[in-house]
Design a protein around this motif. Structure first.
Motif, PDB file in Angstrom:
ATOM      1  N   VAL A 105       0.849  -1.190   0.000  1.00  0.00           N
ATOM      2  CA  VAL A 105       0.000   0.000   0.000  1.00  0.00           C
ATOM      3  C   VAL A 105       0.884   1.240   0.000  1.00  0.00           C
ATOM      4  O   VAL A 105       1.982   1.235   0.540  1.00  0.00           O
ATOM      5  N   GLU A 106       0.380   2.268  -0.660  1.00  0.00           N
ATOM      6  CA  GLU A 106       1.036   3.571  -0.625  1.00  0.00           C
ATOM      7  C   GLU A 106       0.083   4.522   0.069  1.00  0.00           C
ATOM      8  O   GLU A 106      -1.097   4.593  -0.285  1.00  0.00           O
ATOM      9  N   PHE A 107       0.592   5.232   1.070  1.00  0.00           N
ATOM     10  CA  PHE A 107      -0.271   6.096   1.859  1.00  0.00           C
ATOM     11  C   PHE A 107       0.498   7.303   2.386  1.00  0.00           C
ATOM     12  O   PHE A 107       1.727   7.309   2.411  1.00  0.00           O
ATOM     13  N   ASN A 108      -0.261   8.310   2.780  1.00  0.00           N
ATOM     14  CA  ASN A 108       0.258   9.496   3.462  1.00  0.00           C
ATOM     15  C   ASN A 108      -0.426   9.570   4.811  1.00  0.00           C
ATOM     16  O   ASN A 108      -1.580   9.170   4.936  1.00  0.00           O
ATOM     17  N   TYR A 109       0.269  10.113   5.802  1.00  0.00           N
ATOM     18  CA  TYR A 109      -0.358  10.282   7.108  1.00  0.00           C
ATOM     19  C   TYR A 109       0.371  11.336   7.912  1.00  0.00           C
ATOM     20  O   TYR A 109       1.465  11.770   7.546  1.00  0.00           O
ATOM     21  N   ASN A 110      -0.263  11.746   8.980  1.00  0.00           N
ATOM     22  CA  ASN A 110       0.379  12.619   9.950  1.00  0.00           C
ATOM     23  C   ASN A 110       0.131  12.037  11.328  1.00  0.00           C
ATOM     24  O   ASN A 110      -0.724  11.178  11.501  1.00  0.00           O
ATOM     25  N   LEU A 111       0.895  12.471  12.296  1.00  0.00           N
ATOM     26  CA  LEU A 111       0.697  12.043  13.673  1.00  0.00           C
ATOM     27  C   LEU A 111       0.574  13.270  14.555  1.00  0.00           C
ATOM     28  O   LEU A 111       1.401  14.175  14.487  1.00  0.00           O
TER      29      LEU A 111
ATOM     30  N   SER B 208       4.288  15.921  10.602  1.00  0.00           N
ATOM     31  CA  SER B 208       3.363  16.369   9.559  1.00  0.00           C
ATOM     32  C   SER B 208       3.434  15.423   8.362  1.00  0.00           C
ATOM     33  O   SER B 208       4.361  14.621   8.230  1.00  0.00           O
ATOM     34  N   ARG B 209       2.455  15.558   7.460  1.00  0.00           N
ATOM     35  CA  ARG B 209       2.461  14.760   6.229  1.00  0.00           C
ATOM     36  C   ARG B 209       3.726  15.023   5.417  1.00  0.00           C
ATOM     37  O   ARG B 209       4.281  14.121   4.805  1.00  0.00           O
ATOM     38  N   GLU B 210       4.149  16.268   5.415  1.00  0.00           N
ATOM     39  CA  GLU B 210       5.335  16.640   4.644  1.00  0.00           C
ATOM     40  C   GLU B 210       6.579  15.961   5.221  1.00  0.00           C
ATOM     41  O   GLU B 210       7.441  15.489   4.473  1.00  0.00           O
ATOM     42  N   GLU B 211       6.677  15.934   6.545  1.00  0.00           N
ATOM     43  CA  GLU B 211       7.822  15.291   7.183  1.00  0.00           C
ATOM     44  C   GLU B 211       7.868  13.803   6.870  1.00  0.00           C
ATOM     45  O   GLU B 211       8.925  13.248   6.603  1.00  0.00           O
ATOM     46  N   LEU B 212       6.729  13.152   6.946  1.00  0.00           N
ATOM     47  CA  LEU B 212       6.662  11.706   6.764  1.00  0.00           C
ATOM     48  C   LEU B 212       6.659  11.296   5.301  1.00  0.00           C
ATOM     49  O   LEU B 212       7.104  10.210   4.952  1.00  0.00           O
ATOM     50  N   GLY B 213       6.129  12.169   4.426  1.00  0.00           N
ATOM     51  CA  GLY B 213       6.083  11.870   2.998  1.00  0.00           C
ATOM     52  C   GLY B 213       5.177  10.699   2.678  1.00  0.00           C
ATOM     53  O   GLY B 213       4.487  10.165   3.538  1.00  0.00           O
ATOM     54  N   GLU B 214       5.177  10.296   1.416  1.00  0.00           N
ATOM     55  CA  GLU B 214       4.375   9.142   1.025  1.00  0.00           C
ATOM     56  C   GLU B 214       5.141   7.885   1.405  1.00  0.00           C
ATOM     57  O   GLU B 214       6.339   7.787   1.179  1.00  0.00           O
ATOM     58  N   ARG B 215       4.437   6.958   2.002  1.00  0.00           N
ATOM     59  CA  ARG B 215       5.057   5.721   2.469  1.00  0.00           C
ATOM     60  C   ARG B 215       4.552   4.552   1.655  1.00  0.00           C
ATOM     61  O   ARG B 215       3.391   4.499   1.282  1.00  0.00           O
TER      62      ARG B 215
ATOM     63  N   VAL C  91      -4.960   9.450   7.870  1.00  0.00           N
ATOM     64  CA  VAL C  91      -4.299   8.603   6.878  1.00  0.00           C
ATOM     65  C   VAL C  91      -5.083   8.635   5.574  1.00  0.00           C
ATOM     66  O   VAL C  91      -6.304   8.513   5.576  1.00  0.00           O
ATOM     67  N   THR C  92      -4.367   8.795   4.461  1.00  0.00           N
ATOM     68  CA  THR C  92      -4.963   8.691   3.129  1.00  0.00           C
ATOM     69  C   THR C  92      -4.318   7.508   2.434  1.00  0.00           C
ATOM     70  O   THR C  92      -3.098   7.465   2.272  1.00  0.00           O
TER      71      THR C  92
END
Length: 180
Positions: free
Chosen positions: A92-98, A108-115, A170-171
């Motif tokens: 799976v490819e996803f974006n998220y923040n904590l 942030s989403r920017e810090e974590l990037g797409e995973r 999470v997206t």
């Protein structure tokens, strides 16, 4: 003289055949530490879950769902067309923040990037692993994780400390089924 030598040899032989005796421990492990730790952890879980319930009751906008795995979530975007959810081995490819439950950004989403993550074959914290399995492609979901579903006692050795409950949005961008 020979008889004394035989007697000494026989005594050594008897001593050598003796089965080993267990030694008594120098200090005994106390069950009180385990009992105290268990009680403390139960109290932490109860406190976090009651705080999450308060947040849910105050939020009249979103409809929360309780998962069987011990966390809560609600949909921002729900995919009602598809029925495919990720299974063991799917990528799976996803974006998220904590965030903290109070809404302070940890990552942030920017810090974590797409995973990219292969379901149940790579390391990721328990709540997020279980949450991704509930999602369909294109969905955005906010999860509320008690600390035992997040980073627990150890934290992440960076920005997340011990016993920190988390909020994650999470997206799920894409599901790539496992090819055999």
């Amino acid at each position: 003289m020979k008889s004394i030598l035989y007697l000494v040899f026989f005594l050594f032989l008897l001593q050598g055949c003796k089965s080993p005796e267990p030694r008594k421990p120098i200090s005994r492990a106390s069950e009180s530490f385990t009992t105290k730790s268990l009680k403390m952890n139960k109290a932490i879980v109860k406190k976090e879950e009651s705080y999450i319930q308060e947040l849910i009751e105050k939020d009249s906008v979103n409809k929360y769902i309780s998962s069987a795995d011990g966390f809560w979530y609600y949909y921002h975007n729900q995919n009602k067309k598809d029925s495919l959810t990720p299974k063991f081995g799917d990528e799976v490819e996803f974006n998220y923040n904590l965030l903290t439950l109070q809404g302070d950004t940890i990552y942030s989403r920017e810090e974590l990037g797409e995973r990219a993550y292969v379901i149940d074959k790579e390391e990721i914290f328990t709540g997020l692993r279980q949450g991704l399995k509930l999602m369909k492609e294109g969905e955005t979901v906010t999860f509320l994780f008690p600390s035992h579903q997040a980073y627990g006692y150890y934290g992440d050795n960076d920005k997340i400390g011990t016993h920190v409950a988390l909020k994650a949005t999470v997206t799920l961008n894409e599901i790539k089924p496992e090819t055999e």
